[in-house]
Design a protein around this motif. Structure first.
Motif, PDB file in Angstrom:
ATOM      1  N   MET A 176      11.628   5.899  -6.655  1.00  0.00           N
ATOM      2  CA  MET A 176      10.560   4.803  -7.219  1.00  0.00           C
ATOM      3  C   MET A 176       9.507   5.352  -8.186  1.00  0.00           C
ATOM      4  SD  MET A 176       9.012   2.427  -4.440  1.00  0.00           S
ATOM      5  CE  MET A 176       7.277   2.261  -4.372  1.00  0.00           C
ATOM      6  N   GLU A 177       9.443   4.420  -9.219  1.00  0.00           N
ATOM      7  CA  GLU A 177       8.476   4.725 -10.291  1.00  0.00           C
ATOM      8  C   GLU A 177       6.978   4.797  -9.527  1.00  0.00           C
ATOM      9  OE1 GLU A 177       8.054   4.475 -13.973  1.00  0.00           O
ATOM     10  OE2 GLU A 177      10.203   5.352 -13.450  1.00  0.00           O
ATOM     11  N   PRO A 178       6.253   5.615 -10.101  1.00  0.00           N
ATOM     12  CA  PRO A 178       4.713   5.729  -9.417  1.00  0.00           C
ATOM     13  C   PRO A 178       4.194   4.291 -10.060  1.00  0.00           C
ATOM     14  CG  PRO A 178       4.776   7.461 -11.134  1.00  0.00           C
ATOM     15  CD  PRO A 178       6.534   6.765 -11.049  1.00  0.00           C
ATOM     16  N   VAL A 179       3.396   3.970  -9.159  1.00  0.00           N
ATOM     17  CA  VAL A 179       2.505   2.745  -9.550  1.00  0.00           C
ATOM     18  C   VAL A 179       1.541   2.969 -10.615  1.00  0.00           C
ATOM     19  CG1 VAL A 179       0.997   0.760  -8.675  1.00  0.00           C
ATOM     20  CG2 VAL A 179       2.634   1.798  -7.258  1.00  0.00           C
ATOM     21  N   SER A 180       1.437   2.376 -11.756  1.00  0.00           N
ATOM     22  CA  SER A 180       0.378   2.894 -12.755  1.00  0.00           C
ATOM     23  C   SER A 180      -1.099   2.299 -12.270  1.00  0.00           C
ATOM     24  CB  SER A 180       0.574   2.289 -14.030  1.00  0.00           C
ATOM     25  OG  SER A 180       0.126   0.872 -14.058  1.00  0.00           O
ATOM     26  N   LYS A 181      -2.134   3.211 -12.511  1.00  0.00           N
ATOM     27  CA  LYS A 181      -3.408   3.065 -11.747  1.00  0.00           C
ATOM     28  C   LYS A 181      -4.481   2.855 -12.760  1.00  0.00           C
ATOM     29  CE  LYS A 181      -1.859   4.653  -7.654  1.00  0.00           C
ATOM     30  NZ  LYS A 181      -2.210   5.025  -6.320  1.00  0.00           N
ATOM     31  N   VAL A 182      -5.525   2.332 -12.542  1.00  0.00           N
ATOM     32  CA  VAL A 182      -6.623   1.978 -13.689  1.00  0.00           C
ATOM     33  C   VAL A 182      -7.916   2.215 -12.725  1.00  0.00           C
ATOM     34  CG1 VAL A 182      -6.472  -0.480 -13.030  1.00  0.00           C
ATOM     35  CG2 VAL A 182      -7.534   0.414 -15.070  1.00  0.00           C
ATOM     36  N   HIS A 225      -0.562  -0.904   2.003  1.00  0.00           N
ATOM     37  CA  HIS A 225       0.458  -0.088   1.744  1.00  0.00           C
ATOM     38  C   HIS A 225       0.336   0.771   0.371  1.00  0.00           C
ATOM     39  CE1 HIS A 225       1.991  -2.886   4.897  1.00  0.00           C
ATOM     40  NE2 HIS A 225       2.133  -1.866   5.321  1.00  0.00           N
ATOM     41  N   PRO A 226       0.970   1.788   0.161  1.00  0.00           N
ATOM     42  CA  PRO A 226       1.146   2.410  -1.328  1.00  0.00           C
ATOM     43  C   PRO A 226       1.934   1.335  -2.007  1.00  0.00           C
ATOM     44  CG  PRO A 226       1.890   4.166   0.562  1.00  0.00           C
ATOM     45  CD  PRO A 226       1.861   2.624   1.331  1.00  0.00           C
ATOM     46  N   GLY A 227       1.573   1.143  -3.177  1.00  0.00           N
ATOM     47  CA  GLY A 227       2.327   0.229  -4.029  1.00  0.00           C
ATOM     48  C   GLY A 227       2.153  -1.350  -3.816  1.00  0.00           C
ATOM     49  N   ASP A 228       1.373  -1.566  -2.859  1.00  0.00           N
ATOM     50  CA  ASP A 228       0.779  -2.908  -2.540  1.00  0.00           C
ATOM     51  C   ASP A 228       0.207  -3.532  -3.762  1.00  0.00           C
ATOM     52  OD1 ASP A 228       1.870  -3.238  -0.201  1.00  0.00           O
ATOM     53  OD2 ASP A 228       0.052  -3.580   0.831  1.00  0.00           O
ATOM     54  N   ALA A 229       0.461  -4.865  -4.318  1.00  0.00           N
ATOM     55  CA  ALA A 229      -0.301  -5.196  -5.402  1.00  0.00           C
ATOM     56  C   ALA A 229      -1.837  -5.784  -5.219  1.00  0.00           C
ATOM     57  CB  ALA A 229       0.507  -6.494  -5.971  1.00  0.00           C
ATOM     58  N   GLY A 230      -2.091  -6.050  -4.115  1.00  0.00           N
ATOM     59  CA  GLY A 230      -3.244  -6.770  -3.507  1.00  0.00           C
ATOM     60  C   GLY A 230      -4.165  -5.623  -2.657  1.00  0.00           C
ATOM     61  N   ALA A 240      -9.253  -9.560 -12.696  1.00  0.00           N
ATOM     62  CA  ALA A 240      -8.783  -9.416 -11.200  1.00  0.00           C
ATOM     63  C   ALA A 240      -8.571 -10.756 -10.834  1.00  0.00           C
ATOM     64  CB  ALA A 240      -9.734  -8.886 -10.333  1.00  0.00           C
ATOM     65  N   PHE A 241      -7.619 -10.863  -9.682  1.00  0.00           N
ATOM     66  CA  PHE A 241      -7.279 -12.305  -9.541  1.00  0.00           C
ATOM     67  C   PHE A 241      -7.213 -12.338  -8.079  1.00  0.00           C
ATOM     68  CE2 PHE A 241      -5.244 -11.801 -13.497  1.00  0.00           C
ATOM     69  CZ  PHE A 241      -5.717 -13.005 -14.215  1.00  0.00           C
ATOM     70  N   MET A 255      -7.141  -8.758  -3.654  1.00  0.00           N
ATOM     71  CA  MET A 255      -7.571  -9.084  -5.268  1.00  0.00           C
ATOM     72  C   MET A 255      -6.598  -7.994  -5.974  1.00  0.00           C
ATOM     73  SD  MET A 255     -11.174  -7.570  -6.815  1.00  0.00           S
ATOM     74  CE  MET A 255     -11.070  -5.641  -6.366  1.00  0.00           C
ATOM     75  N   VAL A 256      -5.844  -8.758  -7.147  1.00  0.00           N
ATOM     76  CA  VAL A 256      -4.730  -8.100  -7.882  1.00  0.00           C
ATOM     77  C   VAL A 256      -5.358  -7.711  -9.168  1.00  0.00           C
ATOM     78  CG1 VAL A 256      -2.634  -8.486  -8.818  1.00  0.00           C
ATOM     79  CG2 VAL A 256      -3.117  -9.480  -6.538  1.00  0.00           C
TER      80      VAL A 256
END
Ligand SMILES: O=c1ccn([C@H]2C[C@H](O)[C@@H](COP(=O)(O)OP(=O)(O)OP(=O)(O)O)O2)c(=O)[nH]1
Ligand SMILES: [Mg+2]
Length: 166
Positions: free
Chosen positions: A1-7, A25-30, A63-64, A118-119
């Motif tokens: 699985m691609e690592p999630v990009s972080k900011v 969870h790891p990879g969650d959007a919100g 952020a949404f 928050m996404v």
């Protein structure tokens, strides 16, 4: 699985007892946001709920603030302006305008309860170029239910396309 990009996002706790937003969870959007105060929502009522958090997003991000599906399914609680938009330049407290859609039950939420997620996303600004005619497309001006209602999708043999807006 691609690592999630972080900011990196700077965050200020206006209430040091509340937890920082957290991805369940790891990879969650919100990342879940909690209520900074108790709130009581009678049927059909709304309330602006503080989260005790202020952030500084990098330029080019927003952020949404989305509802939590569990609160919606279990209690009928949603967000009036879902998803709320937090602009990169906003430095105030993030607030959530909760709405109790249940016709009968009053909902009581406590300080510390997870009320929204928050996404954080990259966003672009449009450069608007005014024209007199727009280029054609397959959809054209069809919208607002033009492909039919809740039945089978049009390409599954059910000709709902003509049942406008249902
Ligand atoms: O659910 C939300 C939505 C917005 N905001 C904050 C951050 C955002 O940057 C600011 C303005 O939001 P928006 O542009 O949606 O509201 P407006 O009614 O247009 O207010 P303004 O005139 O301040 O832009 O309010 C929140 O705290 N929660
Ligand atoms: Mg605005």
């Amino acid at each position: 699985m691609e690592p999630v990009s972080k900011v990196d996002v700077l965050i200020r706790r206006l209430d040091s007892e509340l937890p920082l937003p957290r991805y369940a969870h790891p990879g969650d959007a919100g990342a879940d946001l909690v209520a900074a105060a108790d709130v009581e929502l009678p049927p059909g009522e709304r309330a602006v709920v503080p989260t005790g958090m202020a952030i500084a997003l990098p330029d080019g991000y927003a952020a949404f603030i989305h509802p939590r599906s569990g609160l919606g399914a279990r209690l009928g609680v949603t967000i009036v302006n879902a998803p709320g938009t937090v602009d990169a330049g906003y430095r105030g407290e993030i607030k959530v305008t909760l709405l109790n859609t249940d016709p009968r039950a009053t909902v009581k939420l406590r300080r510390g309860d997870r009320i929204a997620q928050m996404v954080v996303q990259r966003v672009e600004q449009a450069v608007f170029h005014e024209v007199t005619d727009l280029p054609g497309s397959a959809r054209g001006a069809d919208g607002l239910g033009s492909t039919g209602g809740f039945g089978s999708a049009p390409d599954l043999g059910n000709n709902e396309h003509s049942r406008e807006g249902v």
